[in-house]
Design a protein around this motif. Structure first.
Motif, PDB file in Angstrom:
ATOM      1  N   LYS A 137       0.767  -1.183   0.069  1.00  0.00           N
ATOM      2  CA  LYS A 137       0.044  -0.097   0.015  1.00  0.00           C
ATOM      3  C   LYS A 137       0.976   1.463  -0.180  1.00  0.00           C
ATOM      4  O   LYS A 137       0.656   2.161  -0.698  1.00  0.00           O
ATOM      5  CB  LYS A 137      -0.889  -0.217   1.384  1.00  0.00           C
ATOM      6  CG  LYS A 137      -2.070  -1.005   1.182  1.00  0.00           C
ATOM      7  CD  LYS A 137      -3.121  -0.710   0.116  1.00  0.00           C
ATOM      8  CE  LYS A 137      -4.241  -1.583   0.321  1.00  0.00           C
ATOM      9  NZ  LYS A 137      -5.116  -1.552  -0.765  1.00  0.00           N
ATOM     10  N   GLU A 140       2.674   1.768  -3.552  1.00  0.00           N
ATOM     11  CA  GLU A 140       1.642   2.096  -4.418  1.00  0.00           C
ATOM     12  C   GLU A 140       1.177   3.672  -4.086  1.00  0.00           C
ATOM     13  O   GLU A 140       1.023   4.141  -5.056  1.00  0.00           O
ATOM     14  CB  GLU A 140       0.400   1.230  -4.110  1.00  0.00           C
ATOM     15  CG  GLU A 140       0.480  -0.145  -4.735  1.00  0.00           C
ATOM     16  CD  GLU A 140      -0.788  -1.040  -4.670  1.00  0.00           C
ATOM     17  OE1 GLU A 140      -1.338  -1.632  -5.405  1.00  0.00           O
ATOM     18  OE2 GLU A 140      -1.806  -0.605  -3.747  1.00  0.00           O
ATOM     19  N   LYS A 141       1.143   4.156  -2.793  1.00  0.00           N
ATOM     20  CA  LYS A 141       0.880   5.771  -2.435  1.00  0.00           C
ATOM     21  C   LYS A 141       2.085   6.357  -3.215  1.00  0.00           C
ATOM     22  O   LYS A 141       1.861   7.673  -3.773  1.00  0.00           O
ATOM     23  CB  LYS A 141       0.514   5.639  -1.195  1.00  0.00           C
ATOM     24  CG  LYS A 141       0.456   7.328  -0.735  1.00  0.00           C
ATOM     25  CD  LYS A 141      -1.055   8.006  -1.274  1.00  0.00           C
ATOM     26  CE  LYS A 141      -0.654   9.371  -0.659  1.00  0.00           C
ATOM     27  NZ  LYS A 141      -0.769   9.500   0.520  1.00  0.00           N
ATOM     28  N   GLN A 145       1.555   4.020  -8.475  1.00  0.00           N
ATOM     29  CA  GLN A 145       1.489   2.709  -9.674  1.00  0.00           C
ATOM     30  C   GLN A 145       0.815   1.558  -8.841  1.00  0.00           C
ATOM     31  O   GLN A 145       1.294   1.276  -7.241  1.00  0.00           O
ATOM     32  CB  GLN A 145       2.817   2.031  -9.930  1.00  0.00           C
ATOM     33  CG  GLN A 145       3.756   3.103 -10.789  1.00  0.00           C
ATOM     34  CD  GLN A 145       5.189   2.497 -11.297  1.00  0.00           C
ATOM     35  OE1 GLN A 145       5.023   1.079 -11.570  1.00  0.00           O
ATOM     36  NE2 GLN A 145       5.889   3.258 -11.497  1.00  0.00           N
ATOM     37  N   ALA A 146      -0.046   0.814  -9.363  1.00  0.00           N
ATOM     38  CA  ALA A 146      -0.770  -0.203  -8.925  1.00  0.00           C
ATOM     39  C   ALA A 146      -0.176  -1.617  -8.884  1.00  0.00           C
ATOM     40  O   ALA A 146       0.479  -1.773  -9.811  1.00  0.00           O
ATOM     41  CB  ALA A 146      -2.053  -0.384  -9.296  1.00  0.00           C
ATOM     42  N   LEU A 147      -0.323  -2.305  -7.687  1.00  0.00           N
ATOM     43  CA  LEU A 147       0.594  -3.712  -7.755  1.00  0.00           C
ATOM     44  C   LEU A 147      -0.743  -4.810  -8.044  1.00  0.00           C
ATOM     45  O   LEU A 147      -1.802  -4.684  -7.688  1.00  0.00           O
ATOM     46  CB  LEU A 147       1.023  -3.884  -6.453  1.00  0.00           C
ATOM     47  CG  LEU A 147       2.473  -3.046  -6.260  1.00  0.00           C
ATOM     48  CD1 LEU A 147       2.529  -3.302  -4.474  1.00  0.00           C
ATOM     49  CD2 LEU A 147       3.502  -3.739  -6.805  1.00  0.00           C
TER      50      LEU A 147
END
Length: 421
Positions: A137, A140-141, A145-147
Motif C-alpha cells: 500500500k 503504491e501511494k 503505480q498499482a500492484l
C-alpha cells in the motif's frame, strides 16, 4: 473517564417517610428489591464506562505504541543453527536506545500519515510490515503505480511471493536494477521480521521521495551476529548505520562544504555564469563529435554558452560524454534510450532527430532516468571520481537540479579540460 469505586463514601440508609407502610417485611422486601435494581444499574454503567475506557486506551496505544522487537526475539543461546549458519539480532542493550526509538517512531508516524486515507494504523514496524501488505500500500501511494497482487494473503509462501513483487517495485523506484550492492534488504530478510532491513528500506524511500520530515542523524545500532562453527556458537558484534547526516528534505550533509557549495550559497552570479559558460563550452565541444547538441544559451557562443540541466536529467548525455572522454562505448542494452536510434552513429545527419534531444524525454519514465543516472555515477566512480556519490544524489540529477548537474559536469570538466583528443 476512570470511575473510582472503593473511595466512594457509603450512602446513608434511607428512612421511612411519614405515612409510609410500617410493615417490617413489606418495607424490607421493597428495599431489597429496589436496592437490587439500583445495584444492577450501577454495575451496568460501570461496565459501560470501563469498556469505553478500554476502547479509548486501545485506540491511543494504536497511535502512540512504538515498541519494537529485535531482529530475533530469542537469545543467542537458544538458536538452533546448522554448521556455518549465521543469524543476527539487535543487541539487547540497544533496543531502548533513545535515537533508535525516535527513528522508529518517526517511521511509524510517516507511514500512518501516508496511509491515513486507507485507515491503516501501524503499531509495530516488524509485525505490521513483514508480510508485504502494508508495504505494498505504501509503495503504491508513493509511486502512483498499482500492484497486481492479492490484497490479503495468509499462506507464508504466497506472502513471500507478494513481498518479492512489492520489493521489485520499490527497487525500481529507487533505481536498483538487478543485484545491487547498495540494496540492504531482501524479501527473505523482511519476511523473517528483520527490523534492521525494514528500517533501511523505509529510510531509502523517505530520501528518494523527499518526504518533508527530518530523520534523526547518525543513528547506529549494534548487531549481535551468531555463527555456528565446529559445533560452537561464535558471537561477534557489528555496528550498522541506519541514517547519516542530512539537511532539509533528507539530502546528505555529512561532507564538509567546498568551494562549489560556497559559490551557490553566496549568490555570486558573475562567477556562476562564468563557470556555466566554461563547462558548457567544454561539454558542447565533446558531444558535438557525435552530433549531439546541448546548451541553453544564445548569442555569439550559440548553444555552448550555458548548461540546461534538463538535457542531462535522463543521464544519457553524461554517459556518452564519459564514453567519449574515456574511450569506450556503453552498450545500449544497459541503459534506457529511444528505440532504433544509435546515439553514437556518425551517420546521424542534420535531418534526423537525435536520441538525446531533451524533448524526446518529456514523458520518459522517472525510474528509467534514475537507472541511467546511477549508471553514469558508477562510470564516474570507475574513472576515479570516488567521492561523487557523497556530493551528488542521483534523484537530484533526475529532477534537473542545476547545482547537482553542474557539479557532475564540472567534476568531469576539471579532470579532462586539458586533455588533447
Amino acid at each position: 473517564m476512570a470511575t473510582a469505586i472503593s473511595s466512594s463514601p457509603t450512602p446513608p440508609t434511607p428512612t421511612s417517610a411519614p405515612g409510609s407502610a410500617t410493615n417490617g417485611n413489606k418495607t424490607e422486601g421493597s428495599s431489597g428489591f429496589f436496592g437490587t435494581l439500583g445495584t444492577l444499574g450501577r454495575k451496568k454503567k460501570l461496565k459501560e464506562a470501563e469498556e469505553a475506557q478500554g476502547m479509548e486506551e486501545e485506540g491511543r496505544a494504536g497511535i502512540d505504541g512504538n515498541s519494537q522487537h529485535p531482529v530475533f526475539d530469542t537469545s543467542p543461546e537458544d538458536y538452533v543453527l546448522a554448521e556455518n549458519e549465521e543469524r543476527s539480532m539487535i543487541e539487547p542493550g540497544m533496543i531502548n536506545n533513545h535515537d533508535y526509538q525516535e527513528l522508529l517512531k518517526i517511521l511509524i508516524n510517516w507511514i500512518n500519515d501516508e496511509l491515513s486515507d486507507h485507515r491503516i494504523i501501524v503499531k509495530d514496524l516488524t509485525e505490521d510490515l513483514y508480510d508485504g501488505q502494508i508495504l505494498g500500500k505504501l509503495i503504491e501511494k508513493l509511486s502512483g503505480q498499482a500492484l497486481a497482487v492479492a490484497e490479503v494473503i495468509q499462506k507464508e509462501d504466497y506472502q513471500l511471493s507478494k513481498l518479492k513483487v512489492v520489493l521489485e517495485l520499490c527497487n525500481r523506484q529507487l533505481g536498483y536494477q538487478g543485484p545491487a550492492p547498495n540494496v540492504r534488504w531482501t524479501a527473505a530478510g523482511i519476511h523473517a521480521r528483520n527490523t534492521v532491513q525494514i528500517v533501511h528500506l523505509l529510510v531509502a524511500l523517505i530520501r528518494h521521495f523527499r518526504a518533508p520530515i527530518r530523520l534523526p542523524p547518525n543513528v547506529t545500532i549494534s548487531i549481535l551476529v551468531v555463527t555456528k562453527r565446529g559445533g560452537q556458537l561464535v558471537k561477534r558484534v557489528t555496528t550498522e548505520a541506519l541514517t547519516e547526516s542530512y539537511d532539509d528534505l533528507s539530502k546528505r550533509a555529512s561532507e564538509p562544504r567546498d568551494a562549489f557549495d560556497v559559490l551557490f550559497d553566496h549568490s555570486a552570479p558573475e562567477r556562476l555564469a562564468t563557470l556555466r559558460r566554461s563547462v558548457g563550452h567544454f561539454v558542447h565541444q565533446q558531444l558535438a563529435r557525435i552530433n549531439i547538441e546541448v546548451g541553453g544559451g544564445t548569442g555569439s557562443s550559440g548553444p555552448m554558452a550555458d548548461i540546461d540541466p534538463y538535457q542531462f536529467s535522463d543521464g544519457l548525455n553524461i554517459i556518452f560524454l564519459l564514453g567519449m572522454l574515456e574511450g569506450y562505448f556503453v552498450p545500449l542494452g544497459n541503459i534506457y534510450t529511444t528505440a532504433s536510434v544509435d546515439p553514437v552513429a556518425e551517420a546521424v545527419g542534420a535531418g534526423k532527430e537525435s536520441a538525446f534531444r531533451s524533448d524526446n524525454y518529456v514523458e520518459s519514465s522517472p525510474h528509467h532516468k534514475l537507472h541511467n543516472v546511477n549508471v553514469a555515477l558508477q562510470l564516474m566512480e570507475d574513472a576515479g571520481f570516488n567521492q561523487i556519490r557523497h556530493k551528488v544524489r542521483a534523484e537530484d540529477v533526475v529532477n534537473a537540479d542545476l547545482k547537482a548537474v553542474l557539479r557532475v559536469l564540472y567534476t568531469i570538466f576539471a579532470k579532462y579540460k586539458n586533455v588533447k583528443f
